[in-house]
Design an enzyme around this catalytic site. Structure first.
Site, PDB file in Angstrom:
ATOM      1  N   HIS A   1      10.596  69.947  58.583  1.00  0.00           N
ATOM      2  CA  HIS A   1      11.360  71.279  59.485  1.00  0.00           C
ATOM      3  C   HIS A   1      12.021  72.040  58.772  1.00  0.00           C
ATOM      4  O   HIS A   1      13.074  72.115  57.893  1.00  0.00           O
ATOM      5  CB  HIS A   1      12.455  70.527  60.468  1.00  0.00           C
ATOM      6  CG  HIS A   1      12.996  71.753  61.559  1.00  0.00           C
ATOM      7  ND1 HIS A   1      14.408  71.924  61.971  1.00  0.00           N
ATOM      8  CD2 HIS A   1      12.624  72.878  61.532  1.00  0.00           C
ATOM      9  CE1 HIS A   1      15.076  72.678  62.188  1.00  0.00           C
ATOM     10  NE2 HIS A   1      13.867  73.462  62.294  1.00  0.00           N
TER      11      HIS A   1
ATOM     12  N   GLU B   1      24.497  78.220  71.994  1.00  0.00           N
ATOM     13  CA  GLU B   1      24.419  77.492  72.398  1.00  0.00           C
ATOM     14  C   GLU B   1      22.732  76.800  72.032  1.00  0.00           C
ATOM     15  O   GLU B   1      22.169  77.456  73.531  1.00  0.00           O
ATOM     16  CB  GLU B   1      25.109  75.420  72.795  1.00  0.00           C
ATOM     17  CG  GLU B   1      26.234  75.986  72.464  1.00  0.00           C
ATOM     18  CD  GLU B   1      26.405  75.286  71.100  1.00  0.00           C
ATOM     19  OE1 GLU B   1      25.423  75.322  69.885  1.00  0.00           O
ATOM     20  OE2 GLU B   1      27.835  75.535  70.824  1.00  0.00           O
TER      21      GLU B   1
ATOM     22  N   THR C   1      20.302  70.351  65.567  1.00  0.00           N
ATOM     23  CA  THR C   1      19.685  68.905  66.461  1.00  0.00           C
ATOM     24  C   THR C   1      17.701  69.370  66.232  1.00  0.00           C
ATOM     25  O   THR C   1      18.082  68.924  67.044  1.00  0.00           O
ATOM     26  CB  THR C   1      21.048  69.915  67.467  1.00  0.00           C
ATOM     27  OG1 THR C   1      20.463  71.260  67.678  1.00  0.00           O
ATOM     28  CG2 THR C   1      22.123  69.692  67.295  1.00  0.00           C
TER      29      THR C   1
HETATM   30  N1  LIG Z   1       9.294  77.212  67.013  1.00  0.00           N
HETATM   31  C1  LIG Z   1      10.453  76.998  66.158  1.00  0.00           C
HETATM   32  N2  LIG Z   1      11.932  77.242  67.112  1.00  0.00           N
HETATM   33  C2  LIG Z   1      12.830  76.857  65.686  1.00  0.00           C
HETATM   34  C3  LIG Z   1      12.201  76.120  64.739  1.00  0.00           C
HETATM   35  N3  LIG Z   1      13.872  75.496  63.887  1.00  0.00           N
HETATM   36  C4  LIG Z   1      14.649  76.153  65.521  1.00  0.00           C
HETATM   37  N4  LIG Z   1      14.081  77.113  65.954  1.00  0.00           N
HETATM   38  C5  LIG Z   1      14.792  77.927  67.063  1.00  0.00           C
HETATM   39  O1  LIG Z   1      15.478  78.082  66.875  1.00  0.00           O
HETATM   40  C6  LIG Z   1      16.728  76.723  67.925  1.00  0.00           C
HETATM   41  C7  LIG Z   1      17.595  76.265  67.336  1.00  0.00           C
HETATM   42  O2  LIG Z   1      18.939  75.725  68.350  1.00  0.00           O
HETATM   43  P1  LIG Z   1      19.225  74.000  68.359  1.00  0.00           P
HETATM   44  O3  LIG Z   1      18.172  73.646  69.387  1.00  0.00           O
HETATM   45  O4  LIG Z   1      20.355  74.082  69.096  1.00  0.00           O
HETATM   46  O5  LIG Z   1      18.676  73.753  66.894  1.00  0.00           O
HETATM   47  P2  LIG Z   1      20.446  73.671  66.095  1.00  0.00           P
HETATM   48  O6  LIG Z   1      20.670  75.393  65.631  1.00  0.00           O
HETATM   49  O7  LIG Z   1      19.387  73.501  64.503  1.00  0.00           O
HETATM   50  O8  LIG Z   1      21.221  72.778  65.530  1.00  0.00           O
HETATM   51  C8  LIG Z   1      15.583  76.109  68.794  1.00  0.00           C
HETATM   52  O9  LIG Z   1      16.164  75.524  70.087  1.00  0.00           O
HETATM   53  C9  LIG Z   1      14.300  76.703  68.633  1.00  0.00           C
HETATM   54  O10 LIG Z   1      13.984  77.891  69.761  1.00  0.00           O
HETATM   55  C10 LIG Z   1      10.955  75.554  64.757  1.00  0.00           C
HETATM   56  O11 LIG Z   1      10.784  74.821  63.461  1.00  0.00           O
HETATM   57  N5  LIG Z   1      10.151  76.047  65.584  1.00  0.00           N
HETATM   58 MG   LIG Z   2      22.344  75.214  67.130  1.00  0.00          MG
END
Ligand SMILES: Nc1nc2c(ncn2[C@@H]2O[C@H](COP(=O)(O)OP(=O)(O)O)[C@@H](O)[C@H]2O)c(=O)[nH]1
Ligand SMILES: [Mg+2]
Length: 401
Positions: free
Chosen positions: A259, A48, A361
């Site tokens: 985003h 996660e 998220t």
């Molecule tokens: N720097 C940056 N990292 C991102 C972005 N979108 C996703 N990430 C990275 O990918 C991870 C996605 O995991 P999570 O936080 O669980 O969000 P989700 O998977 O989109 O629900 C984030 O924590 C970031 O490390 C973004 O727009 N910018």
């Molecule tokens: Mg995630």
């Protein structure tokens, strides 16, 4: 080693009469002297990402805060699980140290809501070794809807030799590891911890399995508001919006933001995310439809450099200035990958209009921040749609004050 630790723990437990549950009624004249603290640790499945972890934290923080409102379990503290080798933090592996919450959050603000503590503050003397009396490894039931309905319940499966040696890169000394089938609200875990009232430190692993007690309520939002970021991250984001968008207020009308979740979503959710051209087209449609007065678009994204260049080019062709947060090497060492992502989230939070990614998220946390900042709902709950096919409207989670 296991035998010695078991003997030590038994000796320790024999002498800890004051570590039973501690309740103190506000009506009673005298409360007992400060008891010894008990610690609830929790950790989330290694798959996660950061923003789901933030949601899981809220479930536990609310569980603690609600107990405190009733003056119960006043001697328990919630331990903030460090961030360690998260799946999306590809460059982090170079750093072997677990990251404490203070890197990303304002700990005093978290403490104003729930009795939280960092691992480094409990085990100051012994790190990287940490002692945990009992680890409960939560597991889902095979059938969540037995007899056609979802009942809240838990069952101890028995001892299990599962992942008891290491949490967040620390060496864990555990007395016992127990597997437990669990479904229901997080506060039901108090029933589990009551099984061993002399335990002083209990770990819940797969802490994402229990559900929110109070999702979307005032308590939820009180907790959410307390999750302020580390001021250094806010400052970096404000510097950026001042420099590129000449914005010095909370609600800026000089840029809109998106985003644009790519990374694993570009493969695993291919049918739910737009193409690069489709993304630019949807931004253009939103600007026109909402009569936005700006052609500046800030893009928060985990896309690779080639995709970023392509999107920038297509947006330029449509007459937009695309902005990305491109950290210098020194920013990465200072803020780490988690901090860079938070800076991008903060920049999105202050923009005139926001489009997020479906079921991300990362997007949800931006939307919550915008609710806290008082933006109009219609400028916040917008999503990218796939180029073709159905596109459900995003859920709206309005703030409760
Ligand atoms: N720097 C940056 N990292 C991102 C972005 N979108 C996703 N990430 C990275 O990918 C991870 C996605 O995991 P999570 O936080 O669980 O969000 P989700 O998977 O989109 O629900 C984030 O924590 C970031 O490390 C973004 O727009 N910018
Ligand atoms: Mg995630």
């Amino acid at each position: 080693m296991y035998f010695i630790s078991a003997v030590l723990t038994i000796l320790l437990l024999a002498g800890t009469h004051n570590s039973l549950e501690y309740s103190c009624s506000s009506e009673s004249q005298e409360c007992p002297a400060q008891p010894e603290f008990k610690y609830l640790f929790f950790d989330v499945s290694s798959q996660e990402g950061f923003n789901l972890r933030r949601d899981v934290y809220m479930r536990y923080a609310i569980m603690f805060a609600e107990m405190r409102k009733r003056n119960e379990r006043m001697n328990w503290k919630l331990v903030l699980p460090p961030f360690y080798r998260l799946p999306h933090w590809r460059n982090e592996n170079a750093f072997s140290e677990p990251i404490q919450w203070s890197k990303f959050f304002d700990i005093d603000s978290l403490k104003s809501y729930a009795p939280v503590v960092e691992v480094k503050d409990i085990f100051k003397e012994t790190l990287p070794y940490i002692d945990i009396d009992r680890v409960y490894v939560l597991q889902n039931y095979e059938n969540a809807f037995e007899n056609g309905h979802f009942a809240e319940k838990w069952d101890v499966v028995g001892k299990c030799e599962y992942l008891s040696q290491s949490f967040w890169g620390y060496v864990t000394n555990t007395f016992e590891t127990v597997c437990v089938k669990f479904q229901g609200k997080v506060s039901k875990l108090w029933e589990l911890t009551s099984l061993h009232p002399y335990d002083k430190s209990v770990m819940i692993y797969h802490a994402e399995i229990p559900l929110h007690d109070l999702y979307g309520t005032k308590s939820y939002w009180d907790c959410r508001k307390s999750m302020k970021f580390n001021p250094a991250l806010i400052e970096a984001a404000m510097e950026y919006t001042a420099k590129y968008f000449q914005c010095y207020v909370f609600q800026c009308d000089s840029y809109m933001s998106v985003h644009w979740r790519r990374g694993d979503y570009a493969h695993s959710r291919k049918n739910e995310v737009p193409s690069i051209k489709g993304t630019a087209k949807q931004i253009d449609t939103a600007v026109t439809k909402n009569k936005l007065k700006t052609r500046n678009v800030f893009v928060a994204t985990d896309a690779d450099a080639a995709e970023i260049r392509q999107l920038q080019k297509v947006l330029q062709e449509l007459g937009y200035n695309a902005y990305f947060y491109l950290p210098r090497h020194t920013d990465i060492t200072k803020f780490r990958e988690g901090g860079i992502a938070i800076i991008e989230q903060i920049i999105c939070s202050h923009s005139a209009y926001f489009i997020g990614s479906h079921e991300s998220t990362f997007t949800y946390r931006i939307q919550e921040e915008r609710e806290i900042l008082g933006f109009n709902t219609s400028s916040t709950f917008n999503r990218f749609c796939p180029d073709k096919g159905r596109c459900e409207a995003p859920s709206v989670w309005k703030i409760i004050q």
